[in-house]
Write an enzyme that holds these catalytic residues in place. Structure first.
Site, mmCIF file in Angstrom:
data_model
loop_
_atom_site.group_PDB
_atom_site.id
_atom_site.type_symbol
_atom_site.label_atom_id
_atom_site.label_comp_id
_atom_site.label_asym_id
_atom_site.label_seq_id
_atom_site.Cartn_x
_atom_site.Cartn_y
_atom_site.Cartn_z
ATOM 1 N N ASP A 128 1.474 -10.344 -3.282
ATOM 2 C CA ASP A 128 1.674 -9.465 -2.125
ATOM 3 C C ASP A 128 0.579 -9.732 -1.100
ATOM 4 O OD1 ASP A 128 2.769 -7.496 -0.549
ATOM 5 O OD2 ASP A 128 1.835 -5.837 -1.628
ATOM 6 N N HIS A 135 -0.523 -3.282 10.745
ATOM 7 C CA HIS A 135 -0.604 -2.481 9.519
ATOM 8 C C HIS A 135 -2.045 -2.447 8.998
ATOM 9 C CE1 HIS A 135 0.205 -0.767 5.612
ATOM 10 N NE2 HIS A 135 -0.373 -1.801 5.041
ATOM 11 N N ARG A 144 -11.210 3.721 6.772
ATOM 12 C CA ARG A 144 -12.581 3.234 6.952
ATOM 13 C C ARG A 144 -13.082 3.626 8.329
ATOM 14 N NH1 ARG A 144 -10.140 -0.910 4.055
ATOM 15 N NH2 ARG A 144 -9.666 -1.962 5.992
ATOM 16 N N GLN A 241 -3.104 5.094 -6.010
ATOM 17 C CA GLN A 241 -3.751 3.915 -5.420
ATOM 18 C C GLN A 241 -5.151 4.252 -4.891
ATOM 19 O OE1 GLN A 241 -1.373 2.393 -2.184
ATOM 20 N NE2 GLN A 241 -2.551 0.508 -1.968
HETATM 21 CA CA CA Z 1 2.774 -4.414 -0.214
#
Ligand code: CA
Length: 416
Positions: A128, A135, A144, A241
Site C-alpha cells: 500500500d 491526502h 502533526r 490504527q
Molecule cells: Ca491505504
C-alpha cells in the site's frame, strides 16, 4: 470514427468495446471460469477458446478454465493483448465471425446479473503506497504540524508499507466491524469494537511477472510489467490504527480487509485517458526520473447506501491526483532487489483531490470526526455505522469513449 459493437451497449455502460476487462465468475456447478465483459454480458473465455476463436494466439489449453487469472496474466502483455484485441475484433460491428454463429451465443454470453463474480486474482503480495499529496498533506495537518504537513522523505520517495494479502476480498463480500485495542483517553487502552471504521478510495495495479531477487525494474520499463488496474477500498479502523501505528506503522487497523472491484481493466484500455503530471519539485533521484510523467483520468465516486436511504454520494475524487506514478512506485519497490510476483497488488494510497469535495476518506471528509456528514434520512456520519453499504465506482470518459471498472460494494456487518 468511433468503433461500434454489434452487441447492444448503453452509452452509460462501463463495458464498451474499448474496455474488454478481465475477471472470474462462478458457474452454476460452483466451478470458476475466466471472463471478459461487453455491455450487460459476460464473455466466457474458456468457451471462446474451445470454439476456436483464440487459435493461433499461442494460448495454453485450459488457461481460462481456472479459478484465477494468474496463469493468463503470466503469459505477458504480448499474448494478453492479442486476446483482448481479438475480442475487440470479434465484437466489432463489421465482423461476422461470432455475430453470425447465433447458435453459439448462449454458450459464450451470459447476462451479467445472472452470475456471481469471484476474486479474480490469487494475490501473493500486497503493498500500500501513500502517493496522493493532497491526502498525505491532510493527514499531516490533522495529526502533526499544519505548517510541515509532509514528512521530509515524502517528496523524495513513494512511501509505502507491506499490507496483508490474505484478507483482500472482492466486491459483494461483506465485512464485520473489527475489534481491537483502542485508547480513547489518557486512562490507558481498552479492548472493543472500532468506532472509527473508514474507507480509503484507491486504485491498485496488478503485476504480470515473477522477477528474480536482486532484479530491479527500471522506471521506463515498469509499464510493461503492469497488467491493469482495479478499484480498491482499503478499509481502516482509525481508532485501532492511531494507538498501534508508532513506531512500525499500520497493522490491525488495516489488515482485517481490503476490497477490490471484480474486473481488471488493462493499461491498454486506459491509454485514451492518460493525463500529464507536472514535474516534481524537488527533482527526484535518477532511478525515479521519468521522461514522460502521466496518470490516468479515472473518476472515482463513493456512496453510502442504507436500508433507510438509496445510494448517496459522499465524495468524488480522481486517479489523476497522484504525485508518484505507478512506474515510480514499481521502480522504487524493486530498486533494492525485492522480487515481485504475478498477481501482486500495489495500491495507490488514499486518493484525495485539492478540495474538500474530493477527499478520499471519511477521516478527511469529517476532518478527524469534527464535522458531521449529513445523510438523506436526517442521520449523520463521521465514520461508518453497522448496516452501511459502501459502493465505490470508477470510470473514464473522453470523446465518446467510456471505460469503467464496475463497482466495489461492501456492507458493514456488526462485530462478531
Ligand atoms: Ca491505504
Amino acid at each position: 470514427m468511433l468503433k461500434k459493437s454489434w452487441i447492444q451497449i448503453e452509452a452509460s455502460s462501463d463495458f464498451s468495446i474499448y474496455n474488454i476487462p478481465f475477471g472470474v465468475f462462478e458457474l452454476k456447478n460452483g466451478k470458476a471460469r475466466c471472463a471478459s465483459a461487453i455491455g450487460d454480458l459476460i464473455i466466457d473465455l474458456h468457451e471462446m477458446q474451445l470454439l476456436g476463436f483464440f487459435d493461433h494466439l499461442d494460448l495454453p489449453d485450459d488457461v481460462f478454465n481456472q479459478r484465477y487469472l494468474n496463469p493468463f496474466i503470466q503469459l505477458g502483455k504480448k499474448i494478453t493483448n492479442r486476446v483482448r484485441n481479438r475480442l475487440i475484433d470479434l465484437l466489432d460491428e463489421n465482423n461476422t465471425a461470432l455475430r453470425q454463429k447465433k447458435e453459439w451465443h448462449q454458450r459464450v454470453f451470459i447476462p451479467m446479473d445472472e452470475v456471481t463474480m469471484l476474486m479474480p486474482l490469487d494475490v501473493p503480495n500486497y503493498t500500500d503506497f501513500y502517493s496522493s499529496m493532497y491526502h498525505a498533506e491532510n493527514v499531516g495537518k490533522m495529526f502533526r504540524d499544519p505548517d510541515h504537513a509532509l514528512l521530509p522523505n515524502w517528496k523524495h520517495l513513494p512511501v509505502a508499507y507491506h499490507g496483508r494479502a490474505s484478507s483482500i476480498i472482492v466486491s459483494g463480500v461483506n465485512i464485520h466491524r473489527p475489534k481491537g485495542q483502542i485508547k480513547p483517553s489518557d486512562a490507558g487502552p481498552v479492548f472493543g469494537e472500532s468506532k472509527k471504521l473508514d474507507i480509503e478510495i484507491e486504485m491498485a495495479f496488478v503485476t504480470n511477472r515473477n522477477t528474480a531477487m536482486g532484479e530491479a525494474i527500471p522506471v521506463e520499463k515498469a509499464q510493461e510489467h503492469i497488467f491493469g488496474l482495479m478499484v480498491f477500498n482499503d478499509w481502516s479502523a482509525r481508532d485501532i490504527q492511531k494507538w498501534e501505528y508508532v513506531p512500525l506503522g499500520p497493522f490491525l487497523g488495516k489488515n482485517f480487509a481490503s476490497s477490490v472491484s471484480p474486473w481488471i481493466v488493462t493499461l491498454e484500455a486506459l491509454e485514451p485517458f492518460k493525463v500529464p503530471l507536472s514535474p516534481q519539485q524537488p527533482a527526484v533521484l535518477p532511478y525515479l526520473e521519468e521522461k514522460e510523467r502521466f496518470s490516468y483520468d479515472i473518476h472515482l465516486d463513493a456512496f453510502i447506501e442504507h436500508e433507510k436511504f438509496n445510494a448517496f454520494k459522499i465524495t468524488s475524487t480522481n486517479y489523476k491526483y497522484m504525485y508518484w506514478t505507478m512506474a515510480q512506485q514499481l521502480a522504487h519497490h524493486t530498486v533494492n532487489g525485492c522480487n515481485i510476483e504475478v498477481g501482486d497488488l500495489y495500491a495507490s494510497g488514499t486518493i484525495s483531490g485539492p478540495e474538500p469535495d474530493a477527499y478520499g476518506s471519511l477521516l478527511e471528509l469529517s476532518w478527524g470526526g469534527k464535522h458531521d456528514i449529513d445523510m438523506p434520512d436526517g442521520s449523520k456520519r463521521t465514520f461508518l455505522e453497522d448496516g452501511d453499504t459502501v459502493i465505490i465506482k470508477g470510470y473514464s470518459e473522453h470523446k465518446g469513449i467510456r471505460v469503467g471498472f464496475g463497482e466495489v460494494r461492501t456492507s458493514i456487518l456488526p462485530a462478531k
